[in-house]
Scaffold this active site. Structure first.
Site, mmCIF file in Angstrom:
data_model
loop_
_atom_site.group_PDB
_atom_site.id
_atom_site.type_symbol
_atom_site.label_atom_id
_atom_site.label_comp_id
_atom_site.label_asym_id
_atom_site.label_seq_id
_atom_site.Cartn_x
_atom_site.Cartn_y
_atom_site.Cartn_z
ATOM 1 N N LYS A 186 0.830 -1.208 0.000
ATOM 2 C CA LYS A 186 0.000 0.000 0.000
ATOM 3 C C LYS A 186 0.870 1.266 0.000
ATOM 4 C CE LYS A 186 -3.535 -2.630 -0.201
ATOM 5 N NZ LYS A 186 -4.464 -3.221 0.729
HETATM 6 C C1 LIG Z 1 -5.505 -4.389 1.021
HETATM 7 C C2 LIG Z 1 -6.974 -4.198 1.061
HETATM 8 C C3 LIG Z 1 -7.737 -4.507 2.193
HETATM 9 C C4 LIG Z 1 -7.168 -5.215 3.381
HETATM 10 O O1 LIG Z 1 -6.121 -4.555 3.966
HETATM 11 P P1 LIG Z 1 -5.244 -5.316 5.081
HETATM 12 O O2 LIG Z 1 -4.523 -4.211 5.779
HETATM 13 O O3 LIG Z 1 -4.325 -6.232 4.344
HETATM 14 O O4 LIG Z 1 -6.175 -6.036 5.963
HETATM 15 C C5 LIG Z 1 -9.080 -4.190 2.195
HETATM 16 N N1 LIG Z 1 -9.663 -3.633 1.121
HETATM 17 C C6 LIG Z 1 -8.972 -3.348 0.006
HETATM 18 C C7 LIG Z 1 -9.686 -2.694 -1.139
HETATM 19 C C8 LIG Z 1 -7.615 -3.637 -0.068
HETATM 20 O O5 LIG Z 1 -6.920 -3.379 -1.187
#
Ligand SMILES: *Cc1c(COP(=O)(O)O)cnc(C)c1O
Length: 411
Positions: A186
Site C-alpha cells: 500500500k
Molecule cells: C488491502 C486491502 C484490504 C485489506 O487490507 P489489510 O490491511 O491487508 O487487511 C481491504 N480492502 C482493500 C480494497 C484492499 O486493497
C-alpha cells in the site's frame, strides 16, 4: 525478447534509513508492544487526515470488522459493497455477522455505481462500504445522499486512498468511518497495519477497547510507571492492536507520503504518455476537483482489441521479469462466495469484464526511472507482436472521456 536481469517486484515498498533507525531504537527501548510510538503514529495520521478520532489497528480488515462491530451489525443486517474489491471487504462483513450485498461498478471509474447501489437497498440494509478503487474517489456526494435518505451508516474502505480527496474533503471523512491499510504493497506501509477514523468520539472509544480484548485501559499504561492499575473487561474484544515496531515504520512513511505521491504521479503520467497509442485501455485521468492517490495503474487488455488475451499478457510480463497484479477478479467469481450467497457472475457485468481484462502495472515510489522504462518497453514489446499497435478507434474510454487521448496522431 528483452528480459530484465532481476525480477521487478510488484508493489515494492519505498523504505528509508529513518525507518531502519526508528525500528532499532524501538528494539533498544525494550517496548515492542502497543505504546508511545503507536500514539505518535496516530497523532501524525490524525493531523494528515484532519480527523480528530483515529485508532491504529493491525490491518484494514480489522478496521472494517471493528467499525461494523461498533455499530452493532446483527445477523440479518445487509451491508452493501462493490463487486470489484479485495476479498477482505466482504469477509469483514461476514465476520461481523452481516449479510454482504454486492453492487456493480461504473466501468469508467471502477468504483461502485451509485444507481446500482440505490437499487440494492432493502428494509434490512444497515450500511454501505464504498471502496475508493485504485485511489480514485467514489462519487461520495451521491453515496452520502443515498445513505442519508435511507438512514444508512457509511464505512469507507480507504485501503487504496490515504491521499485521496474530493472537492477538498479527505477520503475517510465523508462517512461515519474510514478504514486504511498499511500492508506492504500500500501507499504507506508498516508491514501489516491499519487505521480507523470515526466521526464520533464514542465510536473510536469503543473501537479502541474492542481492538485490545475489550479491556478498559490501554495495556501499555497498565505496565507503565504510574502505579499499578487494575483493568476490567467491558466487551468481548479482539487482538487487533498495532505494535510500536509497526508504528516505528509508519511514522517515517507518513512523513514521506506526499513526496512518494508525487513520484507515483510522475510514473502514472509517463505510462499515460507512453501507452497512448497502444491497443489497450489506459485509466481515465483523475476527475476535476479530485485528488487520486495513484495506488494502482490499471490497463485493460481485451483480446478483441489488443490481439492478446489478458492472461497471456500477464505471463509475457512475468517472462520479462516484471511483476504484475490483477485487481480484482470480481467477487462472485470466487467459489466460496458463489456457493455461499448464490451470486451470479453475470449480475455484475462491469465488474466481471474488468476482472477478466485488467492488469496492474508496477506503480511504487521505489521504482527507478530505469525500472519504469523497463515496464514501458515490456508492454510495448508484447503488444507490437499483436494485431496492430495503433489504438483501436472504437476504444470507448479513450473516445468518450479524453479530449487529449484521441488517436488522431497515432498513425
Ligand atoms: C488491502 C486491502 C484490504 C485489506 O487490507 P489489510 O490491511 O491487508 O487487511 C481491504 N480492502 C482493500 C480494497 C484492499 O486493497
Amino acid at each position: 525478447m528483452r528480459r530484465r536481469d532481476s525480477f521487478l517486484t510488484f508493489g515494492k515498498p519505498q523504505l528509508g534509513d529513518e525507518e531502519v533507525a526508528e525500528v532499532l531504537d524501538t528494539l533498544a527501548s525494550g517496548w515492542l508492544g502497543t505504546g508511545p510510538r503507536v500514539g505518535r503514529f496516530e497523532d501524525a495520521f490524525s493531523r494528515y487526515k484532519e480527523a480528530e478520532y483515529v485508532a491504529a489497528v493491525n490491518s484494514c480488515t480489522a478496521a472494517l470488522h471493528l467499525s461494523m462491530v461498533a455499530i452493532d451489525i446483527a445477523p440479518g443486517d445487509e451491508v452493501i459493497t462493490t463487486a470489484l474489491t479485495f476479498c477482505a471487504t466482504v469477509n469483514a462483513i461476514i465476520h461481523a455477522k452481516g449479510t454482504p450485498v454486492l453492487a456493480d461498478v461504473d466501468p469508467d471509474t471502477m468504483n461502485i455505481d451509485p444507481s446500482d447501489l440505490d437499487q440494492r437497498i432493502t428494509p434490512r440494509t444497515r450500511a454501505i462500504i464504498p471502496v475508493h478503487f485504485g485511489g480514485r474517489p467514489c462519487e461520495m456526494g451521491r453515496i452520502m445522499a443515498i445513505a442519508r435518505r435511507h438512514g444508512l451508516i457509511v464505512i469507507e474502505d480507504c485501503a487504496h486512498a490515504i491521499e485521496t480527496e474530493l472537492d477538498g474533503t479527505k477520503a475517510g471523512t465523508f462517512g461515519d468511518f474510514g478504514c486504511f491499510s498499511f500492508y506492504t504493497t500500500k501507499n504507506v506501509v508498516t508491514g501489516e497495519g491499519g487505521m480507523v477514523i470515526a466521526r464520533e468520539a464514542k465510536d473510536i472509544a469503543r473501537i479502541k477497547v474492542l481492538a485490545l480484548h475489550g479491556l478498559s485501559a490501554d495495556a501499555w499504561r497498565r505496565y507503565g510507571d504510574i502505579g499499578h492499575k487494575h483493568y476490567f473487561v467491558t466487551d468481548c474484544g479482539f487482538k487487533y492492536n498495532m505494535t510500536d515496531l509497526q508504528a516505528a515504520i509508519g511514522i517515517h512513511q507518513l512523513a514521506r507520503v506526499d513526496r512518494n505521491w508525487l513520484r507515483r504521479q510522475a510514473i502514472w503520467r509517463r505510462y499515460q504518455a507512453a501507452f497512448r497509442c497502444l491497443p489497450i485501455q489506459c485509466p481515465n485521468e483523475p476527475a476535476a476537483g479530485s485528488r487520486h492517490a495513484y495506488h494502482l495503474y490499471t490497463i485493460r487488455v481485451n483480446e478483441a482489441e489488443s490481439g492478446i488475451s489478458r492472461d497471456r499478457f500477464l505471463s509475457e510480463m512475468i517472462d520479462r521479469n516484471i511483476g504484475v497484479g490483477v485487481h480484482y477478479l470480481s467477487i462472485p467469481e470466487h467459489p466460496y462466495y458463489a456457493e455461499t450467497f448464490r451470486w451470479q457472475v453475470d449480475a455484475y457485468p462491469n465488474a466481471r469484464e474488468i476482472g477478466r481484462t485488467t492488469v496492474s502495472l508496477p506503480l511504487s515510489a521505489a521504482l527507478s526511472n530505469l525500472d519504469v522504462e523497463d515496464v514501458v518497453s515490456a508492454v510495448a514489446d508484447i503488444l507490437s507482436g499483436s494485431a496492430g499497435a495503433r489504438r483501436h478507434p472504437t476504444n470507448r474510454v479513450a473516445a468518450l472521456t479524453h479530449a487529449s487521448r484521441d488517436d488522431t496522431d497515432c498513425t
